[in-house]
Write a protein that holds these residues in place. Sequence first.
Motif, PDB file in Angstrom:
ATOM      1  N   THR A 287       0.844  -1.281  -0.018  1.00  0.00           N
ATOM      2  CA  THR A 287      -0.017   0.184  -0.064  1.00  0.00           C
ATOM      3  C   THR A 287       0.983   1.234   0.153  1.00  0.00           C
ATOM      4  O   THR A 287       1.853   1.062   0.475  1.00  0.00           O
ATOM      5  CB  THR A 287      -1.103   0.053   1.118  1.00  0.00           C
ATOM      6  OG1 THR A 287      -0.019  -0.066   2.519  1.00  0.00           O
ATOM      7  CG2 THR A 287      -1.962  -1.172   1.316  1.00  0.00           C
ATOM      8  N   ILE A 288       0.298   2.301  -0.482  1.00  0.00           N
ATOM      9  CA  ILE A 288       1.073   3.665  -0.472  1.00  0.00           C
ATOM     10  C   ILE A 288       1.518   4.114   0.835  1.00  0.00           C
ATOM     11  O   ILE A 288       0.538   4.008   1.887  1.00  0.00           O
ATOM     12  CB  ILE A 288       0.129   4.577  -1.402  1.00  0.00           C
ATOM     13  CG1 ILE A 288       1.121   5.943  -2.058  1.00  0.00           C
ATOM     14  CG2 ILE A 288      -1.003   5.127  -0.702  1.00  0.00           C
ATOM     15  CD1 ILE A 288       0.578   6.911  -2.821  1.00  0.00           C
ATOM     16  N   ASN A 289       2.607   4.729   0.907  1.00  0.00           N
ATOM     17  CA  ASN A 289       3.003   5.287   2.263  1.00  0.00           C
ATOM     18  C   ASN A 289       3.551   6.815   1.924  1.00  0.00           C
ATOM     19  O   ASN A 289       4.811   6.831   1.488  1.00  0.00           O
ATOM     20  CB  ASN A 289       4.159   4.325   2.966  1.00  0.00           C
ATOM     21  CG  ASN A 289       4.652   4.873   4.205  1.00  0.00           C
ATOM     22  OD1 ASN A 289       5.589   5.494   4.121  1.00  0.00           O
ATOM     23  ND2 ASN A 289       3.819   4.837   5.001  1.00  0.00           N
ATOM     24  N   LEU A 290       2.684   7.741   2.005  1.00  0.00           N
ATOM     25  CA  LEU A 290       3.080   9.161   1.692  1.00  0.00           C
ATOM     26  C   LEU A 290       3.697   9.629   2.878  1.00  0.00           C
ATOM     27  O   LEU A 290       3.120   9.462   4.096  1.00  0.00           O
ATOM     28  CB  LEU A 290       2.130   9.967   1.207  1.00  0.00           C
ATOM     29  CG  LEU A 290       1.388   9.487  -0.293  1.00  0.00           C
ATOM     30  CD1 LEU A 290       0.199  10.373  -0.188  1.00  0.00           C
ATOM     31  CD2 LEU A 290       2.231   9.516  -1.189  1.00  0.00           C
ATOM     32  N   LYS A 291       4.825  10.772   2.851  1.00  0.00           N
ATOM     33  CA  LYS A 291       5.378  11.248   4.109  1.00  0.00           C
ATOM     34  C   LYS A 291       4.579  12.553   4.519  1.00  0.00           C
ATOM     35  O   LYS A 291       4.078  13.025   3.591  1.00  0.00           O
ATOM     36  CB  LYS A 291       6.897  11.433   3.684  1.00  0.00           C
ATOM     37  CG  LYS A 291       7.750  10.117   2.977  1.00  0.00           C
ATOM     38  CD  LYS A 291       7.876   9.206   4.199  1.00  0.00           C
ATOM     39  CE  LYS A 291       8.580   7.962   3.799  1.00  0.00           C
ATOM     40  NZ  LYS A 291       8.323   6.958   4.635  1.00  0.00           N
ATOM     41  N   GLU A 292       4.589  12.726   5.771  1.00  0.00           N
ATOM     42  CA  GLU A 292       4.063  13.843   6.233  1.00  0.00           C
ATOM     43  C   GLU A 292       5.234  14.771   6.350  1.00  0.00           C
ATOM     44  O   GLU A 292       6.448  14.513   7.068  1.00  0.00           O
ATOM     45  CB  GLU A 292       3.525  13.929   7.610  1.00  0.00           C
ATOM     46  CG  GLU A 292       2.183  12.732   7.432  1.00  0.00           C
ATOM     47  CD  GLU A 292       1.650  12.474   8.755  1.00  0.00           C
ATOM     48  OE1 GLU A 292       2.182  13.038   9.505  1.00  0.00           O
ATOM     49  OE2 GLU A 292       0.516  11.806   8.664  1.00  0.00           O
ATOM     50  N   LYS A 293       5.327  16.136   6.180  1.00  0.00           N
ATOM     51  CA  LYS A 293       6.226  17.132   6.394  1.00  0.00           C
ATOM     52  C   LYS A 293       6.775  17.398   7.628  1.00  0.00           C
ATOM     53  O   LYS A 293       5.919  17.408   8.373  1.00  0.00           O
ATOM     54  CB  LYS A 293       5.701  18.444   5.558  1.00  0.00           C
ATOM     55  CG  LYS A 293       6.983  19.556   5.215  1.00  0.00           C
ATOM     56  CD  LYS A 293       7.357  19.019   4.160  1.00  0.00           C
ATOM     57  CE  LYS A 293       8.681  20.264   3.297  1.00  0.00           C
ATOM     58  NZ  LYS A 293       9.410  19.941   2.187  1.00  0.00           N
ATOM     59  N   LYS A 363       2.876   4.967   9.264  1.00  0.00           N
ATOM     60  CA  LYS A 363       3.608   6.261   9.104  1.00  0.00           C
ATOM     61  C   LYS A 363       4.928   5.893   9.283  1.00  0.00           C
ATOM     62  O   LYS A 363       5.477   5.220  10.240  1.00  0.00           O
ATOM     63  CB  LYS A 363       3.210   7.476  10.020  1.00  0.00           C
ATOM     64  CG  LYS A 363       1.769   7.878   9.875  1.00  0.00           C
ATOM     65  CD  LYS A 363       1.321   8.691  11.004  1.00  0.00           C
ATOM     66  CE  LYS A 363      -0.026   9.080  10.830  1.00  0.00           C
ATOM     67  NZ  LYS A 363      -0.451  10.371  11.795  1.00  0.00           N
ATOM     68  N   ILE A 364       5.936   6.454   8.096  1.00  0.00           N
ATOM     69  CA  ILE A 364       7.385   6.330   8.292  1.00  0.00           C
ATOM     70  C   ILE A 364       8.019   7.632   8.152  1.00  0.00           C
ATOM     71  O   ILE A 364       7.572   7.938   7.059  1.00  0.00           O
ATOM     72  CB  ILE A 364       7.954   5.223   7.539  1.00  0.00           C
ATOM     73  CG1 ILE A 364       7.208   3.718   7.689  1.00  0.00           C
ATOM     74  CG2 ILE A 364       9.331   4.823   7.517  1.00  0.00           C
ATOM     75  CD1 ILE A 364       7.552   2.420   6.903  1.00  0.00           C
ATOM     76  N   PRO A 365       8.707   8.055   8.795  1.00  0.00           N
ATOM     77  CA  PRO A 365       9.634   9.476   8.423  1.00  0.00           C
ATOM     78  C   PRO A 365      10.554   8.987   7.635  1.00  0.00           C
ATOM     79  O   PRO A 365      11.075   8.084   7.288  1.00  0.00           O
ATOM     80  CB  PRO A 365      10.111   9.857  10.057  1.00  0.00           C
ATOM     81  CG  PRO A 365      10.264   8.529  10.751  1.00  0.00           C
ATOM     82  CD  PRO A 365       9.126   7.608  10.231  1.00  0.00           C
ATOM     83  N   ILE A 366      11.050  10.287   6.989  1.00  0.00           N
ATOM     84  CA  ILE A 366      12.186  10.106   6.070  1.00  0.00           C
ATOM     85  C   ILE A 366      13.488   9.937   7.146  1.00  0.00           C
ATOM     86  O   ILE A 366      13.906  11.029   7.789  1.00  0.00           O
ATOM     87  CB  ILE A 366      12.442  11.281   5.152  1.00  0.00           C
ATOM     88  CG1 ILE A 366      11.138  11.374   4.175  1.00  0.00           C
ATOM     89  CG2 ILE A 366      13.680  11.347   4.356  1.00  0.00           C
ATOM     90  CD1 ILE A 366      10.885  12.674   3.561  1.00  0.00           C
ATOM     91  N   PHE A 367      14.369   8.918   6.788  1.00  0.00           N
ATOM     92  CA  PHE A 367      15.602   8.904   7.717  1.00  0.00           C
ATOM     93  C   PHE A 367      16.714   9.169   6.665  1.00  0.00           C
ATOM     94  O   PHE A 367      16.883   8.746   5.612  1.00  0.00           O
ATOM     95  CB  PHE A 367      15.760   7.222   7.967  1.00  0.00           C
ATOM     96  CG  PHE A 367      14.642   7.006   9.219  1.00  0.00           C
ATOM     97  CD1 PHE A 367      14.891   7.476  10.406  1.00  0.00           C
ATOM     98  CD2 PHE A 367      13.732   6.099   8.934  1.00  0.00           C
ATOM     99  CE1 PHE A 367      13.842   7.105  11.273  1.00  0.00           C
ATOM    100  CE2 PHE A 367      12.908   5.716   9.702  1.00  0.00           C
ATOM    101  CZ  PHE A 367      12.847   6.236  10.892  1.00  0.00           C
ATOM    102  N   LYS A 368      17.595  10.076   7.332  1.00  0.00           N
ATOM    103  CA  LYS A 368      18.964  10.690   6.639  1.00  0.00           C
ATOM    104  C   LYS A 368      19.859   9.488   6.357  1.00  0.00           C
ATOM    105  O   LYS A 368      20.719   9.569   5.653  1.00  0.00           O
ATOM    106  CB  LYS A 368      19.167  11.960   7.255  1.00  0.00           C
ATOM    107  CG  LYS A 368      18.421  13.289   7.052  1.00  0.00           C
ATOM    108  CD  LYS A 368      18.825  14.194   8.276  1.00  0.00           C
ATOM    109  CE  LYS A 368      17.652  15.193   8.018  1.00  0.00           C
ATOM    110  NZ  LYS A 368      18.147  16.442   8.904  1.00  0.00           N
TER     111      LYS A 368
END
Length: 762
Positions: A287-293, A363-368
């Motif tokens: 399923t789609i997983n869009l990031k939240e700012k 929800k998955i944040p963006i990991f650097k």
Amino acid sequence: MNNYIEKLEFKNILNSISTYCTFFLSKKMSLNINPSKNFDEINSMQTETNDAKRIIEQGDNFSFSAIDESDIFTKEIIENEIININDIYQLNIFLKECNKIKSIFKNSKKSNSLLKYVNGINELNNLIEIIDLSIDENIEIKPSASQKLKKLRKKSLSSYESLNKELNKILNNKNYSNYFQSDSIRYISGRSALELKSEYKNKFKGILHGSSSSNNTSYIEPLTTIDLCNQLNDYQNQIKEEELKILKEISNNIFNSQTNIKENIDLSTNIDLIFAKAKYSKSINGTINLKEKDSHHLKLIQCRHPLLGDSAVPIDIEIDDNETSVVISGPNAGGKTVALKTIGVLSLMSQSGILLPCSPDSKIPIFKDYFVHIGDEQNIDKSESSFSSHISNIIFTLRNCKKGSMVLIDEIVSSTDPDEGLALACAIIDYLSNKNCKTVITTHIKGLVEYGSRKKWCKNYSVNFDLEKNIPTYKLIEGIESNSFAIETSKNLGLPEEIIVNAKKNLSDDYLQYKSLINELNTQREGLKKIKIDLEKKESQFLKKEKVLKEKIQKLDLEKQKILDEHLLEKKKELDNFKKEIKSIRQEINTSEEIKEVKKKIKKIEKTNFTLNGSDTLKYEYRVGDFMQLENISSTAKLIQIKSKNIGIFQIGNSIMELPLSKVLSVVKNYKNKTTTSYNTKIDASDYELDLRGFAVIDVKEILEKFLDNSLLSNEKSCQIYHGIGSRSIENEVHRILKETKFVSKFSAHNDRKGVTVVNFK
């Protein structure tokens, strides 16, 4: 040192995606996918993959699988270069598939994020047509490619037939019946030859072109066929020249379209890769997983490790914006390491545009950055112990991690003294939390679990163990520490019973009491879980009943409204009849005696035709200040006074009118009144007046006649009409209507006020 791609087995995911690629260039690209760290790019990739998945589910698809790997897709084409016929054929298949991609999206009615790629594809139909006219499905040049080639091939065939006819004539000559080894015709280096027995080679006139390895057979070209063979070879050479000329012409067309072709190659490679991601995502129910700012919230719901397939047990885990760390405890072989890998690999997949095998609410944040410590980290070449290697790698992580990094540590500082290991583990998790990293750690150190439970920024999870079946369930449970179940696991793996019994005897009373408490808590937790499920079930049933009741109420409201509308329509018909009666009566008025007679008729009509009393009255609760839509008046009116049960005083624009409440069609909610003028709402009989200032001439007749009718019904002796001066168009219209109204005795300009006419009734 930071080999997280390998540790999390992300390459296996990429290998799986590559199998769904149909173009050799996208296949190579898929194996080199790197997770993005850009918010817009990640969301764009997720949307593209999801849109591609939707197209696949609709049954639309394309494929470059018929194309062989060819240099034409990667090399620079030089002017006047003659391209290999096979490469041209492969390019033609590619260009046709590009057109198919465009047609798929043309037929799609929904907007699609892939259109930015598809719209950039160039339809090179002229080039396709040129190639189709020249090259057939056997990858050979068609005779129809040019008139000259057609004629040459015809002549060549005729020459070949003549040559074969002459050779067969020699083979069938009885004078040579014993000369030949067989009746076969050989072609050696472009020359035709017959298989002659070596002992007869000097008796047969011809040119020797070789012999067999045993020297029993000689290959001789008869002298009588030399000219025929030369002619055939000449035609063949001319054909080759013509074919090269055709290939050169096609090659020049390809050269001229090179820029458009390269664009198509780049775009199609990307599209094929996106569709490969979509096919893989579909295979794992992604399923789609869009990031939240600017969100750092990690929330995985019903997530499965993609490499384990349907056998994977879904896990739930959450680290919100105010938390940094999770400690997972539990038995060996219970799923702790799999949970770590699941969290890590799903994060990589999400940042690579791959849909996730989990709930869409995850929800998955963006990991650097990713720092992964899983498996044996011992470096034998450096002669380091397991503990030294483990600490060395953790030191690298501590030096390089930062806010936005993900840190995954399996069995933190386990290969050392338990007390000192606990002290180190607590200090490390503290340090990582201060750096605002998202950290997930597995451990058997009970002190670390207890330490984490006392910190607001840390959560405890454990992998569950089925005490009845004596096996792990692989489920991840929040909040309660789990035993390691080392003895039970060892027993399941086949450790002798004697050792198991002795091991249990060696457990301390405190530990056994602790273990019993944990088991009791787990039992209570299961009980609460059942209660929760039951409550959720009842809540669901309640919501369904609530929905049914709301639908019934809505239905009743509609029926009620229908009845009211029908009743209102009936009253409006009565009102129309009443108006007609009044209109006819107005035409009859000439004298004061007639006025008295008219009033009697009106009272009679009120009693018989139009009763708005008792049960027939529409019971609307009007309030002063309400804005309303009135019958036959386009402007919105404001109710400024309720004079009686059935009569209201309304402000319409700059005018104030007294009208029956039955004129109200509807109450206008949330109406923004643009008028700021204030009015005196206290109207006496002596001040019966109408203000027409601000009205259009076209509206004056309707308003004025109704006002005059109300004056008649109210037994008014006189009234005042405000029309202003201006161009006198309103004034002229008022005077015209007053002249035509038979129950008006006279009218004249006001003595003191300009723009006002005083009207006296008979």
